[in-house]
Each structure stands twice: as C-alpha cells, then as structure tokens.
Design a protein around this motif. Sequence first.
Motif, PDB file in Angstrom:
ATOM      1  N   TYR A  27      10.649   9.473  -2.611  1.00 12.40           N
ATOM      2  CA  TYR A  27      12.291   9.959  -3.642  1.00 12.40           C
ATOM      3  C   TYR A  27      12.760  11.324  -3.578  1.00 12.40           C
ATOM      4  CZ  TYR A  27       9.919   5.103  -5.591  1.00 12.40           C
ATOM      5  OH  TYR A  27       8.702   4.170  -5.657  1.00 12.40           O
ATOM      6  N   LYS A  28      14.048  10.814  -2.809  1.00 17.73           N
ATOM      7  CA  LYS A  28      14.512  12.288  -2.852  1.00 17.73           C
ATOM      8  C   LYS A  28      14.721  12.971  -4.236  1.00 17.73           C
ATOM      9  CE  LYS A  28      16.487  13.688   0.749  1.00 17.73           C
ATOM     10  NZ  LYS A  28      17.514  14.455   2.459  1.00 17.73           N
ATOM     11  N   ASN A  29      14.936  11.622  -5.631  1.00 20.91           N
ATOM     12  CA  ASN A  29      15.338  12.496  -6.505  1.00 20.91           C
ATOM     13  C   ASN A  29      14.573  13.212  -7.443  1.00 20.91           C
ATOM     14  OD1 ASN A  29      18.107  13.079  -6.122  1.00 20.91           O
ATOM     15  ND2 ASN A  29      18.158  10.487  -6.326  1.00 20.91           N
ATOM     16  N   LYS A  30      13.174  12.787  -7.125  1.00 22.85           N
ATOM     17  CA  LYS A  30      11.833  13.221  -7.706  1.00 22.85           C
ATOM     18  C   LYS A  30      10.511  14.280  -7.217  1.00 22.85           C
ATOM     19  CE  LYS A  30       9.260   9.984 -10.302  1.00 22.85           C
ATOM     20  NZ  LYS A  30       8.508   8.321 -10.373  1.00 22.85           N
ATOM     21  N   ALA A  31      10.351  14.877  -7.431  1.00 23.04           N
ATOM     22  CA  ALA A  31       9.803  16.069  -7.024  1.00 23.04           C
ATOM     23  C   ALA A  31       8.421  15.589  -6.049  1.00 23.04           C
ATOM     24  CB  ALA A  31       9.291  17.395  -8.389  1.00 23.04           C
ATOM     25  N   PHE A  32       7.908  16.038  -5.588  1.00 24.91           N
ATOM     26  CA  PHE A  32       7.015  15.647  -4.747  1.00 24.91           C
ATOM     27  C   PHE A  32       6.717  14.282  -5.108  1.00 24.91           C
ATOM     28  CE2 PHE A  32       7.587  20.197  -6.287  1.00 24.91           C
ATOM     29  CZ  PHE A  32       8.056  20.535  -5.590  1.00 24.91           C
ATOM     30  N   ALA A  33       7.299  12.722  -4.918  1.00 26.63           N
ATOM     31  CA  ALA A  33       6.918  11.850  -4.728  1.00 26.63           C
ATOM     32  C   ALA A  33       7.631  11.178  -3.509  1.00 26.63           C
ATOM     33  CB  ALA A  33       7.691  11.644  -5.813  1.00 26.63           C
ATOM     34  N   PRO A  34       5.794  10.326  -2.779  1.00 24.02           N
ATOM     35  CA  PRO A  34       5.760   9.532  -2.263  1.00 24.02           C
ATOM     36  C   PRO A  34       5.972   8.376  -2.432  1.00 24.02           C
ATOM     37  CG  PRO A  34       3.662  10.245  -2.569  1.00 24.02           C
ATOM     38  CD  PRO A  34       4.784  11.264  -3.446  1.00 24.02           C
ATOM     39  N   ARG A  35       7.022   7.498  -1.624  1.00 21.39           N
ATOM     40  CA  ARG A  35       7.249   5.803  -1.435  1.00 21.39           C
ATOM     41  C   ARG A  35       5.017   5.639  -0.674  1.00 21.39           C
ATOM     42  NH1 ARG A  35      13.416   5.039  -0.335  1.00 21.39           N
ATOM     43  NH2 ARG A  35      13.213   2.551  -1.632  1.00 21.39           N
ATOM     44  N   LYS A  36       4.429   5.209  -1.350  1.00 25.47           N
ATOM     45  CA  LYS A  36       3.249   5.065  -0.691  1.00 25.47           C
ATOM     46  C   LYS A  36       2.812   3.572  -0.256  1.00 25.47           C
ATOM     47  CE  LYS A  36       0.058   6.529  -1.558  1.00 25.47           C
ATOM     48  NZ  LYS A  36      -2.269   6.373  -1.519  1.00 25.47           N
ATOM     49  N   GLY A  37       4.370   2.769  -1.156  1.00 25.06           N
ATOM     50  CA  GLY A  37       4.452   1.512  -0.569  1.00 25.06           C
ATOM     51  C   GLY A  37       4.991   1.309   0.990  1.00 25.06           C
ATOM     52  N   VAL A  38       6.046   2.146   1.243  1.00 24.65           N
ATOM     53  CA  VAL A  38       7.173   2.029   1.848  1.00 24.65           C
ATOM     54  C   VAL A  38       5.933   2.633   3.278  1.00 24.65           C
ATOM     55  CG1 VAL A  38       8.754   3.488   2.836  1.00 24.65           C
ATOM     56  CG2 VAL A  38       9.273   2.355   1.084  1.00 24.65           C
ATOM     57  N   ILE A  39       4.913   3.879   2.763  1.00 22.96           N
ATOM     58  CA  ILE A  39       4.540   4.541   4.090  1.00 22.96           C
ATOM     59  C   ILE A  39       3.061   4.264   4.301  1.00 22.96           C
ATOM     60  CG2 ILE A  39       2.566   6.229   4.534  1.00 22.96           C
ATOM     61  CD1 ILE A  39       4.386   8.320   2.120  1.00 22.96           C
ATOM     62  N   GLU A  40       3.448   2.463   3.292  1.00 13.87           N
ATOM     63  CA  GLU A  40       1.604   2.189   3.898  1.00 13.87           C
ATOM     64  C   GLU A  40       2.542   0.922   4.948  1.00 13.87           C
ATOM     65  OE1 GLU A  40      -0.482   2.318  -0.557  1.00 13.87           O
ATOM     66  OE2 GLU A  40      -0.388   0.025   0.164  1.00 13.87           O
ATOM     67  N   THR A  41       3.250  -0.034   3.852  1.00 11.70           N
ATOM     68  CA  THR A  41       4.314  -0.821   5.266  1.00 11.70           C
ATOM     69  C   THR A  41       3.943  -0.087   6.659  1.00 11.70           C
ATOM     70  OG1 THR A  41       4.420  -1.529   3.481  1.00 11.70           O
ATOM     71  CG2 THR A  41       5.878  -2.137   5.467  1.00 11.70           C
ATOM     72  N   LEU A  42       5.139   0.963   6.391  1.00  7.43           N
ATOM     73  CA  LEU A  42       5.492   2.012   8.193  1.00  7.43           C
ATOM     74  C   LEU A  42       3.937   1.832   9.031  1.00  7.43           C
ATOM     75  CD1 LEU A  42       8.111   4.392   7.112  1.00  7.43           C
ATOM     76  CD2 LEU A  42       8.050   1.712   8.043  1.00  7.43           C
ATOM     77  N   ALA A  43       3.133   2.642   7.955  1.00  3.94           N
ATOM     78  CA  ALA A  43       1.618   2.992   9.039  1.00  3.94           C
ATOM     79  C   ALA A  43       0.634   1.741   9.463  1.00  3.94           C
ATOM     80  CB  ALA A  43       0.617   3.420   8.181  1.00  3.94           C
ATOM     81  N   LYS A  44       1.011   0.414   9.162  1.00  7.41           N
ATOM     82  CA  LYS A  44       0.956  -1.736   9.770  1.00  7.41           C
ATOM     83  C   LYS A  44       1.858  -1.595  10.599  1.00  7.41           C
ATOM     84  CE  LYS A  44      -1.418  -3.386   5.434  1.00  7.41           C
ATOM     85  NZ  LYS A  44      -1.598  -2.517   4.448  1.00  7.41           N
ATOM     86  N   GLU A  45       3.209  -1.230  10.367  1.00 15.30           N
ATOM     87  CA  GLU A  45       4.349  -1.077  11.770  1.00 15.30           C
ATOM     88  C   GLU A  45       3.776  -0.835  12.929  1.00 15.30           C
ATOM     89  OE1 GLU A  45       8.498  -2.648  10.839  1.00 15.30           O
ATOM     90  OE2 GLU A  45       8.000  -2.868   8.578  1.00 15.30           O
ATOM     91  N   ILE A  46       3.119   0.500  12.396  1.00 13.41           N
ATOM     92  CA  ILE A  46       3.163   1.401  13.153  1.00 13.41           C
ATOM     93  C   ILE A  46       1.893   1.023  14.879  1.00 13.41           C
ATOM     94  CG2 ILE A  46       2.421   3.962  14.425  1.00 13.41           C
ATOM     95  CD1 ILE A  46       4.798   4.415  11.801  1.00 13.41           C
ATOM     96  N   LYS A  47       1.268   1.175  13.504  1.00 10.64           N
ATOM     97  CA  LYS A  47      -0.621  -0.146  14.620  1.00 10.64           C
ATOM     98  C   LYS A  47      -0.257  -1.299  15.458  1.00 10.64           C
ATOM     99  CE  LYS A  47      -4.936  -0.552  14.985  1.00 10.64           C
ATOM    100  NZ  LYS A  47      -5.924  -0.380  15.526  1.00 10.64           N
ATOM    101  N   GLU A  48       0.113  -1.788  14.655  1.00  6.73           N
ATOM    102  CA  GLU A  48       0.919  -2.909  15.469  1.00  6.73           C
ATOM    103  C   GLU A  48       2.117  -2.904  16.817  1.00  6.73           C
ATOM    104  OE1 GLU A  48       1.084  -6.739  15.271  1.00  6.73           O
ATOM    105  OE2 GLU A  48      -0.146  -6.194  14.333  1.00  6.73           O
ATOM    106  N   LEU A  49       3.608  -1.979  16.722  1.00  7.42           N
ATOM    107  CA  LEU A  49       3.953  -1.240  17.163  1.00  7.42           C
ATOM    108  C   LEU A  49       2.805  -1.120  19.160  1.00  7.42           C
ATOM    109  CD1 LEU A  49       6.816   0.332  15.172  1.00  7.42           C
ATOM    110  CD2 LEU A  49       7.182  -2.091  16.848  1.00  7.42           C
ATOM    111  N   LEU A  50       2.282  -0.063  18.183  1.00  9.57           N
ATOM    112  CA  LEU A  50       1.685   0.622  19.308  1.00  9.57           C
ATOM    113  C   LEU A  50       0.328  -0.494  20.178  1.00  9.57           C
ATOM    114  CD1 LEU A  50       0.129   3.622  17.083  1.00  9.57           C
ATOM    115  CD2 LEU A  50       1.297   3.827  19.136  1.00  9.57           C
TER     116      LEU A  50
END
Length: 260
Positions: A17-40
């Motif tokens: 979240y660019k306007n919130k200090a040190f705040a990861p978008r955990k749900g987005v990161i989780e989904t991207l990790a799943k997509e990356i796994k498939e893509l490999l």
Amino acid sequence: MNKDLVIVKLGGSAITYKNKAFAPRKGVIETLAKEIKELLGEVSLVIVHGGGSFGHRVANQYSLDQGLRKSGQLIGVSKVRYRMTELSQMITGEMIKEGIPVFPLHPSSFVISSSCKIRLFFDKPVKAALEKGLVPLTFGDIILDKKKGISILSGDDLACRLAINLKALRLVYGTDVNGVYVNTPSGDKILAKKLRVSELSKVRFCSAGVDVTGGMRHKLKTASDAVKAGIKVLIGNITVPGVLSNMVLEKPDNYTVLIP
Ligand code: IP8
C-alpha cells in the motif's frame, strides 16, 4: 529443451500500500506467488520487485535520491537496505510456501553505479542460479555510486538490464493500473493495447504516493531500451488475479504491449 526466459517486475504499487508505511498487500503477494508457481511449469523466470512503501518512504525521508551529501544520511542508507530486505524476505517466504525454489539476490552486492547509471553489473550469480533451476529474486535497492556516494537503483532499470543481458523473450512490468492510458483525438482516455515507443509523448501518466524513482514515466523510458533490444515489454495490473500469468504467456487480457 530450455524454457523461454521472462523477467517479471512486481511493482511496489501492486505489492504494497504505497500511502501506508511499510504495509505489504499480503493477499496480492500470496496470489502472485501461486501464479508464479504455475508459470514455472512453462517458462523460466527472474523476479524483480519494487520498493513501494518500504524503500521509497525512507529514501525520500533522507533525500537519498540526491546522493550522499551529509553524514546524517548514512543511517538512512542502512534503513533503506533494512526495509528492502524485509520486503524481500516477506516475498521469499510466500514463494517458499508455494514450493518455489527462490534464490534472493541483493543488488547492493552486485551492482555499482556512477551518477545513477549502472556501471558494474555482476550478473553471473543470476545466470548460475537460473542454470541450476533456482528462481532468482531481486529488487530495487540502494547501491554504491562512484560519483554520488549512493544511488537508488530502480527495480525497473534492474529488470530491463537483466532482460537485455540474459536475452529474455519478454519483460513484464506489473503495476496497479491496467497499462498505459492515452488520449484519443476527442479527449477520451483509453487503454493502449499496443503502444509504439515512438508515441510515448502522447501518454497520460497516473501515479499515487511517494516514488523517488519516477513511476510510469520512468518505466516507459527504461522499457524503450528493452524494446530496442528486441524484447517484448508488457505492462499491466497484477493486482487482478490472472493478469500476471496472461502477460507472461502473452495471452489476451487487459494490458499494454510496447512495440518498436
Ligand atoms: O520501486 C526502488 O525500486 P522501484 C527501490 O522499482 C528503493 O523504483 C530502494 C526505493
């Protein structure tokens, strides 16, 4: 047979979240990790991520985009390195959960710049990791600079340089917008599905939050170098599930492809 290589940049605006200090978008990161796994299963990948509300916030606080000018900035250099490592660790953790053999590499240890331009670029560890079937993960970072003391290396520049050096088939820039918007003659704003790098002056830029490395404008300027080297560059919204996969495999979806 060797798989095609695609370089993927996970933009800071998508994974934090660019306007919130040190705040990861955990749900987005989780989904991207799943997509990356498939893509490999289909392609080889090098993953680069941006700084978002981790790196940019601290770099801005200590004016580190201007280089080293006062000793009081030194602690800021350490804090940027700490925050970028923290974000990278988080992403590494999510990838390991998916069973991705991720291999984190810190640019501060393999890139040196001079007046903010990459001068020394020791890409051998990236190549060696790929050859062994590992998935290199690296990021925009604060690095040592011959003229300015330090500089901020944007993940966009790093991804572009890796794409060129490693002769990647595609370079994918994942952001939190659908791609590049241009104005039609009647004044409407539409998503450019294909954009010639020679038409970049018509582009409408939109960015939110603190970004010391220049947002979309910088991304397009950098991407032009990859396009000129014969690499297809795709820009799209990776916070929407499936868009990252469709860009990596060049399947139809909402995104912009840059062409010569
Ligand atoms: O978000 C910049 O990387 P970017 C990283 O890809 C730092 O521009 C340290 C601010």
